[in-house]
Design an enzyme around this catalytic site. Structure first.
Site, PDB file in Angstrom:
ATOM      1  N   HIS A 226      -9.577  19.399  -7.356  1.00  0.00           N
ATOM      2  CA  HIS A 226     -10.293  20.317  -6.483  1.00  0.00           C
ATOM      3  C   HIS A 226     -11.704  19.879  -6.790  1.00  0.00           C
ATOM      4  O   HIS A 226     -12.647  19.873  -5.933  1.00  0.00           O
ATOM      5  CB  HIS A 226     -10.020  21.816  -7.155  1.00  0.00           C
ATOM      6  CG  HIS A 226     -10.932  22.831  -6.747  1.00  0.00           C
ATOM      7  ND1 HIS A 226     -10.749  23.622  -5.595  1.00  0.00           N
ATOM      8  CD2 HIS A 226     -12.406  22.967  -6.866  1.00  0.00           C
ATOM      9  CE1 HIS A 226     -11.798  24.253  -5.215  1.00  0.00           C
ATOM     10  NE2 HIS A 226     -12.667  24.124  -5.959  1.00  0.00           N
TER      11      HIS A 226
ATOM     12  N   GLU B  58     -13.994  18.114  -3.861  1.00  0.00           N
ATOM     13  CA  GLU B  58     -15.363  18.719  -3.189  1.00  0.00           C
ATOM     14  C   GLU B  58     -16.462  17.809  -3.196  1.00  0.00           C
ATOM     15  O   GLU B  58     -17.060  17.475  -2.204  1.00  0.00           O
ATOM     16  CB  GLU B  58     -15.552  19.930  -3.964  1.00  0.00           C
ATOM     17  CG  GLU B  58     -14.777  21.281  -4.000  1.00  0.00           C
ATOM     18  CD  GLU B  58     -15.027  21.707  -2.388  1.00  0.00           C
ATOM     19  OE1 GLU B  58     -15.915  21.389  -1.901  1.00  0.00           O
ATOM     20  OE2 GLU B  58     -13.972  22.179  -1.936  1.00  0.00           O
TER      21      GLU B  58
ATOM     22  N   LYS C   9     -15.774  14.869  -0.558  1.00  0.00           N
ATOM     23  CA  LYS C   9     -16.038  15.516   0.619  1.00  0.00           C
ATOM     24  C   LYS C   9     -17.348  15.541   1.104  1.00  0.00           C
ATOM     25  O   LYS C   9     -17.680  15.185   2.200  1.00  0.00           O
ATOM     26  CB  LYS C   9     -15.137  16.807   0.911  1.00  0.00           C
ATOM     27  CG  LYS C   9     -15.158  17.429   1.923  1.00  0.00           C
ATOM     28  CD  LYS C   9     -14.767  19.270   1.881  1.00  0.00           C
ATOM     29  CE  LYS C   9     -15.783  19.810   1.109  1.00  0.00           C
ATOM     30  NZ  LYS C   9     -15.555  21.292   0.965  1.00  0.00           N
ATOM     31  N   ASN C  10     -18.180  16.059   0.302  1.00  0.00           N
ATOM     32  CA  ASN C  10     -19.660  16.129   0.414  1.00  0.00           C
ATOM     33  C   ASN C  10     -20.263  14.716   0.721  1.00  0.00           C
ATOM     34  O   ASN C  10     -21.140  14.843   1.826  1.00  0.00           O
ATOM     35  CB  ASN C  10     -20.375  16.974  -0.635  1.00  0.00           C
ATOM     36  CG  ASN C  10     -20.043  18.200  -0.821  1.00  0.00           C
ATOM     37  OD1 ASN C  10     -19.616  18.908   0.230  1.00  0.00           O
ATOM     38  ND2 ASN C  10     -20.460  19.052  -1.920  1.00  0.00           N
TER      39      ASN C  10
END
Length: 611
Positions: A264, A268, A271-272
């Protein structure tokens, strides 16, 4: 609501701070707990909310779940049966009293009612005694786990509604108490789902190197690669292409961790970076520079660094990255509100960006087991994210200490069988049904009177060590004990009991134990004193219903509600002492607690065997 917001807007013209204060104290007429649930349920929730939560470390989960035999699963279920209502009640109490009218938002009410319903189901479930009960309890946990799947997006919609309402008067980012609540709320949710998920996972078919949710040989490089693949897949779907990501690190290196948590967090971060790099180089003729992910093995931490050249973030914007619902992308929440599936789908939308919760919740995942997440950015160039994961077995740092603190409730949960034997005995059952012999009860009275006098010395020794904040409580207990000693003397005279009888060897062992405990450090002494008082109070209060006279009159004296309240205050006193205690003192407190259980059992047996 409109009148309240107009008032806030007018105040804002004079002072932004004044507006914040005014809004903070607005009382909104929403749906209160008492409007939706019975008084009995509401009282039970707030009574449980006064209790402290019991922390559980990753190491404890590993040790406890390494051999999930039937007895271990029953003990785990018994602990969760006691602990989960406490954790849920804390969240309900918070959701009921949020500032700025947030508690009255329909989505927040929905989340609150989920927690109440789960609380009611857990409180209504009978005590777990054997493997059959444990299986039924596990099915209930699976149902609760599914019910709470969508807490994050539904809460996000409630906060988004508040943000829209306040956008004309004050920025949500200027309301730190909202963000502080959300940090605590979501961290608690991580803990609750970890506890439930771990118990459920212990029932699943064994997986190599896994203890429930924990992979004892978790490869950070391998998990990172899986997270990268997932993030790039979404970037390809949303943007049409995805920058490359290069991983640097030993793929053979492993350590115990929860892979889903790690996935997780890395997902994140990557992804950013993917979005930032893609958007910056979308119009360029050449390929965008690759994102670099480095896994470093340190003595204290495992550190994962994600570096990109996506243009960076202005220094003034860095603090806002940790606030909820701050995002530079289009938010999917409005679309979710219009979709009935919003309350039935997954934990959140599988979109590339715009949710606004990625970084703050990732930091909570890191901090849950003593790690952290930090961001360093160079505006005009790129951003570095540092994810620190605490090595299992290292001395806990400040962030993880609270998760490993021993408490009185933890001692009860870890010693359920011994505690049951200490507070349930044929002697008590014979008192309850009236079959107890006069000689048996008188033998107990004589020895208990002698015990009480030595117990007064134990209390006196505790008073000399106690902090000033606890003096009044203990002095009140001393006064009650003084009255009790006089009552014992009167009762002995009334029943013609021998006041000069020698102490029974069992009584002598117990009084010597108390004398030895009086020399222990304050935290250890406080736990022992609480355990003795609780055993006495609980033994009689549990057997008072239906008890025959004259024993009912005596039992009511020792099991009445005022005494129970005092015992609860002693528990809070002992818990507070344990927080500041050393690990050696906590271990000693646990050992002596078990001795109290054994001595209590022996004391009942002594009287029951009297002729």
């Amino acid at each position: 609501m409109a009148a309240s917001l107009n008032m806030a807007a007018s105040v804002l013209s004079g002072s932004r701070l004044a507006a914040s204060r005014a809004l903070r104290n607005v009382v909104h007429q929403g749906v209160r707990l008492a409007d939706s649930f019975s008084r009995e349920v509401v009282d039970d929730i707030f009574a449980c909310a006064l209790k402290k939560q019991t922390g559980v470390s990753l190491k404890y989960m590993l040790d406890f779940g390494s051999k999930p035999i039937e007895r271990q699963l029953v003990l785990s279920a018994q602990f969760l049966h006691n602990e989960l209502p406490v954790r849920l009640s804390h969240r309900v109490a918070e959701l009921e009293n949020l500032p700025y009218g947030l508690s009255a938002k329909p989505h927040v009410l929905k989340v609150r009612d989920w927690y109440v319903e789960s609380f009611r189901e857990l409180r209504g479930f009978p005590k777990v005694k054997d493997a059959g009960d444990e299986l039924q309890f596990t099915r209930l946990l699976q149902h609760i786990y599914r019910r709470h799947t969508n807490v994050v997006p539904v809460m996000a919609m409630g906060v988004a509604e508040l943000k829209r309402e306040l956008s004309q008067s004050i920025d949500l980012d200027d309301l730190p108490d909202i963000h502080q609540f959300l940090d605590g709320f979501y961290l608690s949710r991580i803990g609750i789902r970890m506890l439930i998920g771990q118990h459920i996972a212990l029932h699943e078919p064994p997986r190599e190197n896994h203890i429930g949710l924990i992979d004892t040989r978790c490869s950070p490089a391998g998990v990172c690669q899986d997270a990268i693949d997932d993030a790039r897949s979404i970037c390809m779907r949303e943007k049409g292409s995805a920058p490359d990501v290069t991983v640097y690190g030993d793929p053979s290196f492993t350590f115990p961790y929860v892979p889903s948590h790690l996935h997780h967090m890395v997902f994140e971060l990557v992804k950013n970076s993917l979005r930032a790099v893609h958007d910056r180089f979308d119009d360029h003729d050449h390929d965008p520079p690759p994102i670099r992910l480095v896994v470093a093995e340190g003595e204290e931490d495992i550190t994962i660094k994600v570096s990109d050249e996506g243009g960076g973030i202005p220094r003034s914007g860095l603090p806002r990255m940790w606030t909820y619902l701050y995002t530079t992308a289009k938010s999917p929440l409005e679309e979710m509100e219009q979709t009935a599936a919003a309350a039935e789908g997954s934990d959140g939308p599988s979109v590339l960006a715009g949710y606004g919760y990625g970084l703050p919740i990732s930091r909570l995942y890191a901090r849950y087991f003593g790690g952290d997440l930090s961001i360093i950015s160079m505006e005009g160039y790129g951003t570095d994210a540092y994810l620190h994961l605490n090595r299992l077995g290292n001395p806990p740092n400040r962030a993880s200490a609270s998760l490993m603190a021993t408490s009185c409730s933890a001692l009860l949960a870890a010693n359920t069988e011994a505690w049951h034997d200490a507070t349930h005995h044929p002697f008590l059952e014979a008192c309850q049904n009236g079959s107890i012999q006069t000689a048996q009860f008188d033998a107990w009275l004589v020895q208990d009177g002698k015990f009480a006098r030595e117990f007064a010395r134990c209390l006196g020794a505790l008073l000399t060590k106690a902090p000033s904040s606890s003096i009044d409580l203990l002095l009140g207990g001393a006064c009650a004990l003084h009255d009790e000693l006089h009552w014992f003397a009167s009762l002995s005279a009334e029943r013609g009991l021998p006041t000069d009888a020698a102490p029974h060897p069992t009584c002598q062992r117990y009084t010597q134990f108390m004398e030895d405990c009086s020399k222990q450090p304050y935290a250890v002494h406080a736990v022992v004193f609480w355990a003795i008082e609780r055993a006495y109070n609980e033994s009689w209060s549990k057997h008072t219903p239906g008890m025959a006279e004259p024993y009912r009159t005596y039992a009511q004296r020792w099991g009445f509600e005022g005494f129970s309240t005092y015992v609860g205050q002693l528990e809070a006193l002992a818990d507070e002492a344990l927080v500041a205690a050393s690990s050696a003192e906590r271990d000693q407190a646990a050992s002596l607690f078990r001795q109290v259980c054994e001595l209590e059992r022996e004391f009942w047996a002594m009287a029951y065997s009297a002729q």
